[in-house]
Design a protein around this motif. Structure first.
Motif, short mmCIF file in Angstrom:
data_model
loop_
_atom_site.label_atom_id
_atom_site.label_comp_id
_atom_site.label_asym_id
_atom_site.label_seq_id
_atom_site.Cartn_x
_atom_site.Cartn_y
_atom_site.Cartn_z
N GLN A 61 -14.18 -7.68 -14.39
CA GLN A 61 -12.64 -7.07 -14.77
C GLN A 61 -11.75 -8.24 -14.70
O GLN A 61 -11.81 -9.07 -13.94
N THR A 62 -11.04 -8.27 -16.03
CA THR A 62 -10.15 -9.33 -16.26
C THR A 62 -8.89 -8.71 -16.65
O THR A 62 -8.67 -7.86 -17.48
N PRO A 63 -7.69 -8.86 -15.95
CA PRO A 63 -7.96 -10.04 -14.84
C PRO A 63 -8.44 -9.45 -13.62
O PRO A 63 -8.62 -8.32 -13.15
N SER A 64 -8.94 -10.40 -12.77
CA SER A 64 -9.28 -9.98 -11.08
C SER A 64 -8.62 -9.65 -10.55
O SER A 64 -7.19 -9.67 -10.45
N PHE A 65 -8.76 -8.42 -9.82
CA PHE A 65 -8.01 -7.68 -8.79
C PHE A 65 -7.56 -8.40 -7.57
O PHE A 65 -8.48 -9.16 -7.14
N GLU A 66 -6.45 -8.12 -6.85
CA GLU A 66 -6.08 -8.48 -5.51
C GLU A 66 -6.93 -7.87 -4.50
O GLU A 66 -7.45 -6.86 -4.66
N THR A 67 -7.43 -8.58 -3.66
CA THR A 67 -7.90 -7.91 -2.27
C THR A 67 -7.18 -8.13 -1.31
O THR A 67 -7.61 -8.73 -0.20
N PRO A 68 -6.17 -7.47 -1.03
CA PRO A 68 -5.03 -7.63 0.32
C PRO A 68 -5.89 -6.91 1.34
O PRO A 68 -6.79 -6.03 1.38
N LEU A 69 -5.43 -7.54 2.63
CA LEU A 69 -6.08 -6.77 3.80
C LEU A 69 -5.50 -5.60 4.12
O LEU A 69 -4.52 -5.43 4.02
N PRO A 70 -6.11 -4.64 4.86
CA PRO A 70 -5.61 -3.33 5.04
C PRO A 70 -4.78 -3.84 6.20
O PRO A 70 -4.79 -4.79 7.13
N ASN A 71 -3.75 -2.85 6.61
CA ASN A 71 -2.63 -2.97 7.37
C ASN A 71 -2.73 -1.87 8.23
O ASN A 71 -2.17 -0.88 8.26
N PRO A 72 -3.47 -2.27 9.73
CA PRO A 72 -3.41 -1.24 10.55
C PRO A 72 -2.20 -0.80 11.20
O PRO A 72 -2.34 0.40 11.95
N ASN A 73 -0.95 -1.48 10.99
CA ASN A 73 0.11 -0.97 11.86
C ASN A 73 1.13 -0.25 10.50
O ASN A 73 2.42 -0.14 10.85
N ALA A 74 0.55 0.02 9.26
CA ALA A 74 1.13 0.67 8.34
C ALA A 74 1.56 2.27 8.92
O ALA A 74 1.02 2.53 9.45
N SER A 75 2.96 2.44 8.23
CA SER A 75 3.34 3.65 8.63
C SER A 75 2.69 4.99 8.06
O SER A 75 2.60 6.12 8.62
N SER A 261 -16.68 7.94 13.86
CA SER A 261 -16.65 6.91 12.78
C SER A 261 -15.26 7.46 11.74
O SER A 261 -15.39 8.84 11.46
N PHE A 262 -14.62 6.64 11.35
CA PHE A 262 -13.42 7.08 10.38
C PHE A 262 -13.50 6.71 9.04
O PHE A 262 -12.60 6.31 8.30
N GLY A 263 -14.76 6.36 8.59
CA GLY A 263 -14.90 5.97 7.14
C GLY A 263 -14.51 4.77 6.67
O GLY A 263 -14.38 3.77 7.49
N THR A 264 -14.30 4.65 5.55
CA THR A 264 -14.14 3.24 5.03
C THR A 264 -12.73 2.87 4.48
O THR A 264 -12.57 1.87 3.98
N THR A 265 -11.75 3.81 4.79
CA THR A 265 -10.33 3.73 4.26
C THR A 265 -9.51 3.63 5.33
O THR A 265 -8.05 3.64 5.21
N THR A 266 -9.82 3.70 6.48
CA THR A 266 -9.01 3.74 7.85
C THR A 266 -9.23 2.75 8.71
O THR A 266 -10.23 2.02 9.09
N SER A 267 -8.11 2.07 9.21
CA SER A 267 -7.81 1.03 10.22
C SER A 267 -6.97 1.61 11.32
O SER A 267 -6.00 1.92 11.09
N LEU A 268 -7.50 1.45 12.30
CA LEU A 268 -6.99 1.88 13.73
C LEU A 268 -6.18 0.62 14.17
O LEU A 268 -6.57 -0.50 13.93
N ARG A 292 -14.80 -0.71 12.96
CA ARG A 292 -14.52 -1.58 11.83
C ARG A 292 -13.42 -1.47 11.05
O ARG A 292 -12.79 -0.30 10.96
N ASP A 293 -12.94 -2.33 10.45
CA ASP A 293 -11.78 -2.25 9.52
C ASP A 293 -11.84 -1.35 8.31
O ASP A 293 -13.21 -1.53 7.81
N ALA A 294 -10.86 -0.93 7.62
CA ALA A 294 -11.24 -0.42 6.53
C ALA A 294 -11.61 -1.42 5.25
O ALA A 294 -11.17 -2.60 5.42
N ASP A 295 -12.26 -0.91 4.39
CA ASP A 295 -12.67 -1.91 3.16
C ASP A 295 -11.50 -2.50 2.65
O ASP A 295 -10.45 -1.78 2.20
#
Length: 452
Positions: A61-75, A261-268, A292-295
């Protein structure tokens, strides 16, 4: 196959690819190098040799996509960190067109494209190509999709819509960033599809599949799930690669363990982790907890948050519980006879896998389709309970809520009744996918249609 680059979507179309290849049909699975690697490395529950029959096409994929960290404290619990990888899929449009042209040039006869319903913009050019047909794959339940349409139409009463009570508006389930992405896909509605596919079964949600058929007004649809294997893969039993959680489960009593287990898209957040830890401890029940943290958009980049448990916690519960911080073999855990309940976010993959193995659910929905899936599980199918009402999603789940949910599911008469209904549903699903079953007939019908 054109999947959305999120684990639950990658996984469903990989399983479907495997099933279609069994009809001696050549299957091509496309995506970025990163996401195809992710799909392959996490595939489990079936003979890995079946994947070798598939043709994987890895595109940079060009341009490469960003890979920000998941935010467990997001609203909001929605995985906004995945949005850059979703938008980066726009660069797959031309490579997919080129692949289809290449396949057509070999006099293959026909190219059938099954695309994730959130990837319409990638396949928008394909209906204009000769001998090419496109089918939309819905990665969630008909219950969820119909409830969405029902809300947009002003909530008219139909039998079954009472199961939507206590669910706030669909706008509360997704953030604005996702709606912007969805609007891009919606501009192609009705211009691409030759039919609709569901990873579902009439024994699970026939009412809502029928209601969706009316909405489609004559467009063909097929409910051809579950895609996941329905039997344990015994080939891995004596392998050195067998996961430690399965060895631990071997030593436990039947139906005595809750899988968390809460899957791959959830961070507590830290507070949620603490309350969950205390609740599991106070329940005095055995558990396997995937912590584990979300992907991120790229799961192979190195930076990962290690979620902290209360000091001394793991040592204190080692006789009664096991903490898994890596990738867990969810199918095998749910298939294990010691697993008596599943505390889940109610992603559709997890719901289907839990139903396939007759495991009742303690539903803790986080975002997206999950609140509606949880209603299907608890109100319509009655094979689970709610940990916390969705209307109270802005409040932290307390240790008392966790304790009560676990005890109810594992030790109470109410939990036994849910387990019995879940087992009955499992048996109905197995019958449906066997020779002569309704799901096998739907799959055969779809294969007959695309090979006509």
């Amino acid at each position: 196959m054109v999947p959305l680059p999120a684990q639950g979507h990658l996984n469903q179309l990989l399983h479907l690819s495997r099933l279609i290849s069994m009809y001696n049909i050549q299957v091509h699975y496309i995506g970025s190098t990163t996401h195809i690697k992710q799909a392959k490395i996490r595939a489990h529950g079936f003979d890995p040799l079946t994947i070798t029959k598939l043709h994987f096409h890895e595109f940079h994929q060009t341009p490469s996509f960003e890979t920000p960290l998941p935010n467990p404290n997001a609203s909001h619990k929605f995985p906004n960190q995945l949005m850059p990888s979703f938008y980066a899929t726009s660069h797959l449009r031309e490579p997919v067109c080129s692949l289809v042209r290449e396949l057509l040039s070999t006099n293959i006869g026909k190219v059938v494209v099954i695309y994730d319903s959130l990837m319409k913009w990638i396949v928008q050019d394909l209906p204009q190509m000769p001998n090419t047909e496109c089918y939309s794959f819905n990665s969630t339940s008909a219950f969820m999709i119909y409830s969405f349409l029902w809300e947009l139409k002003g909530k008219p009463f139909h039998p079954g819509t009472e199961n939507y009570e206590d669910i706030p508006t669909i706008g509360d389930c997704f953030p604005p960033e996702f709606w912007d992405f969805l609007k891009i896909q919606e501009q192609f509605d009705g211009k691409i599809d030759c039919g609709e596919l569901y990873n579902s079964s009439r024994v699970i949600e026939s009412l809502y599949l029928d209601l969706m058929a009316k909405e489609y007004d004559g467009m063909k649809q097929w409910a051809i799930g579950p895609f996941n294997p329905l039997e344990k893969n015994e080939k891995s039993k004596d392998s050195n690669k067998r996961h430690e959680s399965l060895d631990w489960l071997d030593k436990q009593e039947p139906n005595s363990v809750i899988f968390v287990s809460f899957g791959t898209t959830t961070s507590l957040c830290d507070e949620e982790v603490k309350e969950l830890a205390v609740g599991l401890e106070k329940s005095h029940q055995k558990f396997v907890w995937v912590l584990r943290d979300a992907d991120k958009g790229d799961v192979f980049t190195s930076e990962v948050r290690k979620v902290q448990l209360p000091q001394g916690y793991e040592e204190g519960i080692k006789e009664r519980g096991i903490i898994v911080r890596d990738w867990a073999p969810q199918l095998e855990i749910l298939a294990h006879s010691s697993t008596g309940g599943f505390m889940s976010h109610c992603g559709w993959n997890s719901c289907m896998e839990s139903m396939s193995f007759g495991v009742p659910i303690a539903a803790w929905p986080m975002h997206s389709d999950q609140p509606r899936n949880s209603q299907l599980v608890t109100k319509y199918l009655k094979i689970g309970l709610i940990v916390r009402p969705w209307a109270s999603r802005d409040e932290h789940v307390t240790s008392e809520m966790v304790e009560n949910a676990v005890k109810t599911l594992i030790t109470s008469k109410e939990g036994d009744e849910m387990r019995k209904r879940a087992a009955d549903l499992r048996n109905a699903i197995k019958k449906a996918v066997a020779d002569g079953g309704i799901n096998r007939a739907e799959m055969d019908s779809f294969i007959a249609h695309i090979t006509r």
